[in-house]
Write an enzyme that holds these catalytic residues in place. Structure first.
Site, PDB file in Angstrom:
ATOM      1  CB  SER A  98      -2.013  -2.058  -1.587  1.00 36.24           C
ATOM      2  OG  SER A  98      -1.697  -2.577  -0.321  1.00 36.24           O
ATOM      3  CG  ASP A 213      -7.564  -0.076   3.759  1.00 35.08           C
ATOM      4  OD1 ASP A 213      -7.281  -1.178   4.267  1.00 35.08           O
ATOM      5  OD2 ASP A 213      -6.978   0.396   2.771  1.00 35.08           O
ATOM      6  CG  HIS A 241      -6.510  -2.776   1.111  1.00 39.93           C
ATOM      7  ND1 HIS A 241      -5.889  -1.603   1.488  1.00 39.93           N
ATOM      8  CD2 HIS A 241      -5.556  -3.531   0.495  1.00 39.93           C
ATOM      9  CE1 HIS A 241      -4.610  -1.656   1.130  1.00 39.93           C
ATOM     10  NE2 HIS A 241      -4.385  -2.801   0.525  1.00 39.93           N
TER      11      HIS A 241
END
Length: 260
Positions: A98, A213, A241
């Site tokens: 991320s 996601d 995610h």
């Protein structure tokens, strides 16, 4: 083995170094708003297979010191560079999740990928980051009711059903960060991006991205893959995610195959 490494006068970064004698090193960079403990299910497996697993808490997060400044991508990449130097790492795999993926990309460009021979981007915040409206909503929620913000984020994060205790563990990781650091990183995600750096990456790159996601849509992973020459994009069909949680066995096997 945990230790602290000084990155600026009075600012110490917490570093976890599991199996320092391992034959190959993987350096994990966590995502927003968590800390190094998010990779627990990699630490459970990889060191026993002979890998050295290194991770750090960003400044402001986890066990690291929590200054009020220094939350831009450049400074975070510089912190990473100092840790790499202090541990004398070379020929290692850098794996960023991320926002940690964006930090890894900035590191590759700003420090010419010092010591890195392979790159793994996991649902990375790239090529662009978070749109202004969404980021501002996260910042407002963080500064007014951070526990509720984390609760809502938990609901967005996962595709598969998670248990209540797991959700609580996720939230507790988020609460270990300073509130102002949580807001500051979101402001960085709003105001900065790593688009121009992607074409500078020349090491073998694996891109892992959850198809479901809701935080960094799968299309972002596809775009990132197109911009990094020779990269390999692997969709995770049953993940949101966090594929290192939701499809941990497949993720770990893929990582082992890639690292070698």
């Amino acid at each position: 083995m945990g230790r602290f490494i000084t990155v600026e006068p009075g600012i110490n970064i917490f570093v976890e170094d599991i199996n320092p004698a391992g034959r190959k090193t993987i350096f994990f960079i966590h995502g927003w708003p968590l800390n190094h403990n998010q990779f627990e299910y990699q630490y459970d497996v990889l060191p026993a297979m002979g890998y050295r697993c290194v991770s750090m808490d960003w400044r402001g997060y986890g066990n690291s010191d929590k200054p009020i400044t220094g939350y831009g991508f450049d400074r975070l990449a510089d912190d990473l560079r100092i840790v790499v130097g202090a541990l004398q790492l070379k020929d290692f795999t850098l794996a960023g999740h991320s926002t940690g993926g964006a930090i890894a990309i900035r590191y590759m460009a700003r420090h010419q990928g010092f010591g890195v021979n392979k790159l793994v981007l996991i649902d990375a915040a790239a090529p662009s980051s978070v749109d202004k409206q969404t980021a501002n909503e996260f910042i407002t929620a963080t500064l007014n009711d951070r526990p509720n913000m984390l609760h809502n984020l938990t609901n967005m994060f996962f595709f598969q059903l998670i248990t209540g205790p797991f959700a609580n563990w996720f939230m507790q990781m988020g609460l270990q960060a300073a509130g102002y650091a949580t807001a500051a990183i979101m402001a960085t995600l709003r105001d900065e991006n790593v688009y121009s750096e992607l074409q500078k990456i020349v090491v073998p790159t694996l891109i892992v991205h959850g198809v479901h996601d809701k935080i960094v849509p799968f299309a972002k992973g596809q775009e990132t893959s197109k911009l990094i020459k020779g990269s390999q994009l692997v969709p995770f069909q049953y993940s949101g995610h966090g594929p290192f949680w939701e499809e941990r066995e497949r993720f770990n096997q893929l990582l082992i195959q890639f690292v070698g």
